[in-house]
Design a protein around this motif. Structure first.
Motif, PDB file in Angstrom:
ATOM      1  N   LYS A  52       7.266   9.619  14.479  1.00  0.00           N
ATOM      2  CA  LYS A  52       7.112   8.167  14.612  1.00  0.00           C
ATOM      3  C   LYS A  52       8.455   7.452  14.461  1.00  0.00           C
ATOM      4  O   LYS A  52       8.772   6.560  15.256  1.00  0.00           O
ATOM      5  CB  LYS A  52       6.126   7.642  13.562  1.00  0.00           C
ATOM      6  CG  LYS A  52       5.813   6.174  13.726  1.00  0.00           C
ATOM      7  CD  LYS A  52       4.789   5.694  12.715  1.00  0.00           C
ATOM      8  CE  LYS A  52       5.400   5.440  11.367  1.00  0.00           C
ATOM      9  NZ  LYS A  52       4.477   4.787  10.426  1.00  0.00           N
TER      10      LYS A  52
ATOM     11  N   ASN B  36       0.812   3.110   9.211  1.00  0.00           N
ATOM     12  CA  ASN B  36       0.317   4.428   8.773  1.00  0.00           C
ATOM     13  C   ASN B  36      -0.733   4.978   9.726  1.00  0.00           C
ATOM     14  O   ASN B  36      -0.895   6.198   9.859  1.00  0.00           O
ATOM     15  CB  ASN B  36      -0.339   4.333   7.389  1.00  0.00           C
ATOM     16  CG  ASN B  36       0.684   4.249   6.287  1.00  0.00           C
ATOM     17  OD1 ASN B  36       1.884   4.319   6.553  1.00  0.00           O
ATOM     18  ND2 ASN B  36       0.223   4.085   5.061  1.00  0.00           N
TER      19      ASN B  36
ATOM     20  N   THR C 264       0.835  -1.193   0.000  1.00  0.00           N
ATOM     21  CA  THR C 264       0.000   0.000   0.000  1.00  0.00           C
ATOM     22  C   THR C 264       0.879   1.255   0.000  1.00  0.00           C
ATOM     23  O   THR C 264       0.555   2.264  -0.622  1.00  0.00           O
ATOM     24  CB  THR C 264      -0.891   0.019   1.259  1.00  0.00           C
ATOM     25  OG1 THR C 264      -1.464  -1.271   1.423  1.00  0.00           O
ATOM     26  CG2 THR C 264      -1.977   1.063   1.165  1.00  0.00           C
TER      27      THR C 264
ATOM     28  N   GLU D  56       5.218  11.581  10.680  1.00  0.00           N
ATOM     29  CA  GLU D  56       6.049  10.435  10.258  1.00  0.00           C
ATOM     30  C   GLU D  56       7.441  10.547  10.903  1.00  0.00           C
ATOM     31  O   GLU D  56       8.005   9.560  11.374  1.00  0.00           O
ATOM     32  CB  GLU D  56       6.156  10.438   8.731  1.00  0.00           C
ATOM     33  CG  GLU D  56       6.957   9.305   8.132  1.00  0.00           C
ATOM     34  CD  GLU D  56       6.248   7.952   8.142  1.00  0.00           C
ATOM     35  OE1 GLU D  56       5.021   7.908   8.372  1.00  0.00           O
ATOM     36  OE2 GLU D  56       6.940   6.940   7.942  1.00  0.00           O
TER      37      GLU D  56
END
Ligand SMILES: Nc1ncnc2c1ncn2[C@@H]1O[C@H](COP(=O)(O)OP(=O)(O)OP(=O)(O)O)[C@@H](O)[C@H]1O
Ligand SMILES: [Mg+2]
Length: 409
Positions: free
Chosen positions: A258, A237, A15, A255
């Motif tokens: 993270k 995600n 994905t 992001e």
């Protein structure tokens, strides 16, 4: 290139990312990785193509460099399939094969496999694999390979892996749009397992969890066989998105937070700020980030645990759990996963190939490497001589209907 070598390709259509591994296979079966690449994916939703041009363009763009590196023009590949419609169903089948002296041949085995599949799997599903778990001859069970044995009644207990037909069709159409024929579709976690598990782990009992961007898939092995496959429609995600919403920041910053965040044991006593941005110009309270990451990870691993429980494998995995996929790169995630899953957890690094394999020894490349290894193994034994099939391992056997299925393309 000497003629004794063949090329095989593993193509992981995710994905978030697409990855390819091109390898050569020697006559003796040695696999050497000669080309690889990764790039951003497009047009995929929760592991499934949402349109054809997005993934096709992503594959095309990414493959170019891998092909130049490997000196090979990819025309066909083993391709990963994902999404929550990938499931495993345990089925049984029985056939009469003749007199008691009848010697079981590969035709009988194919026929009993067909019986175990037909009518048991809904018509809107494509069968991706049939894993024979056990055979019985004239009522006597516990037989792993009945080829050459004598008996009049052959029974099978099998694990059938399937996915919704439109998902399979669209994935094949997306790759063919990029001029790559999908020789076989393999659930991404099953391919990853091929690259990260040892035979001993598969024999004793082990689970692989492939945490990608939008999905988290799980596969369980015991007695050497794939016993269970399931997919949770959430992935790494979701952590990024949660952080973006809760901290009211742009996804790129979320992001970055993270990837800097260390999950570990979520000890809020060590509450130091997480600095992000070019010169660390923005700082976020660790405690605030922690709450978001913890809640989402807990939810994903709890869903995985529910699946393991439903498959009766919760707390029954002597070799523990192996984590792969980009989501496994979150720092110290194995420490946190161990607590929620109450099992030993390790990060899976793809093994089993030479060449430039060092460059793909990362958890996110497990699926692509595993696909190349499976392609190498299966085409190696593809001689149609039925007697030769005696030597091939069960896992490398492609049932008849699979050949029929793929001959359409
Ligand atoms: N260093 C890192 N720390 C934390 N997360 C990371 C790191 N590197 C990558 N990720 C995360 O891994 C995810 C992508 O993983 P991967 O490439 O395996 O997904 P995918 O295969 O494209 O998706 P899916 O399998 O769900 O279809 C992203 O959510 C990304 O943020
Ligand atoms: Mg993936």
């Amino acid at each position: 290139m000497d003629n004794d070598k063949r090329f095989v390709t593993g193509l992981d259509v995710g994905t978030e990312n697409v990855r390819a591994v091109i390898a050569t296979v020697s006559k003796t079966g040695e696999v050497a990785i000669v080309g690889y690449n990764e790039g951003k994916s497009s047009g995929m939703r929760k592991g499934i193509p949402a349109n054809l041009t997005g993934p096709a363009e992503a594959i095309d763009r990414m493959l170019g460099d891998a092909e130049r590196m490997g000196g090979y023009d990819v025309r066909s590949a083993y391709v990963s399939i994902n999404g929550s419609t990938v499931i495993s169903t345990h089925t049984e089948g029985m056939i009469a094969v003749g007199s008691v002296e009848h010697e079981i041949d590969s035709e009988d085995i194919n026929r009993v496999e067909d019986v175990a599949v037909s009518g048991r799997i809904p018509a809107n599903r494509d069968v991706l694999d049939v894993i024979p778990l056990e055979y019985a001859l004239d009522g006597q069970g516990g037989i792993k390979d009945p080829l050459g044995m004598a008996g009049a009644r052959l029974e099978i207990r099998a694990n059938v892996i399937s996915a919704l037909t439109p998902n399979c069709e669209n994935l094949k159409r997306a790759t063919i749009t990029a001029d790559v024929k999908a020789e076989r579709l393999v659930p991404s976690v099953v391919a990853a397992a091929r690259a990260v598990l040892t035979e001993r782990q598969k024999e004793n009992g082990v689970a692989v969890i492939d945490m990608g961007g939008a999905t988290t898939s799980v596969a369980v092995y015991e007695e050497g066989d794939l016993q269970y496959v399931g997919v949770v429609p959430a992935g790494s995600n979701n952590i990024t998105n949660d952080l973006a919403i809760v901290l009211a920041i742009e996804p790129e910053l979320a992001e970055e937070i993270k990837t800097r965040f260390v999950t570990g044991d979520f000890n809020s006593d060590k509450s130091i700020a997480i600095k992000v941005g070019k010169n660390g110009e923005r700082a976020f309270e660790r405690k605030e980030v922690e709450e978001v990451v913890k809640a989402r990870l807990e939810e994903i691993f709890s869903e995985v645990r529910k699946k393991l429980k439903a498959a009766k494998y919760d707390q029954r995995l002597p070799e523990g759990i192996i984590l792969t996929g980009g989501g496994a790169k979150m720092r110290d995630i194995e420490i946190f996963a161990k607590k929620v899953l109450e099992a030993s957890v390790k990060i899976g690094i793809p093994e089993g190939a030479g060449g430039v394999a060092e460059s793909v020894k990362k958890p996110e490349f497990a699926t692509a490497v595993g696909l190349a290894l499976m392609a190498a193994e299966e085409s190696q034994y593809s001689e149609p001589d039925s007697k030769k099939s005696f030597k091939k391992s069960k896992s490398t056997k492609k049932p008849n209907f699979l050949k029929k299925l793929f001959s359409k393309f």
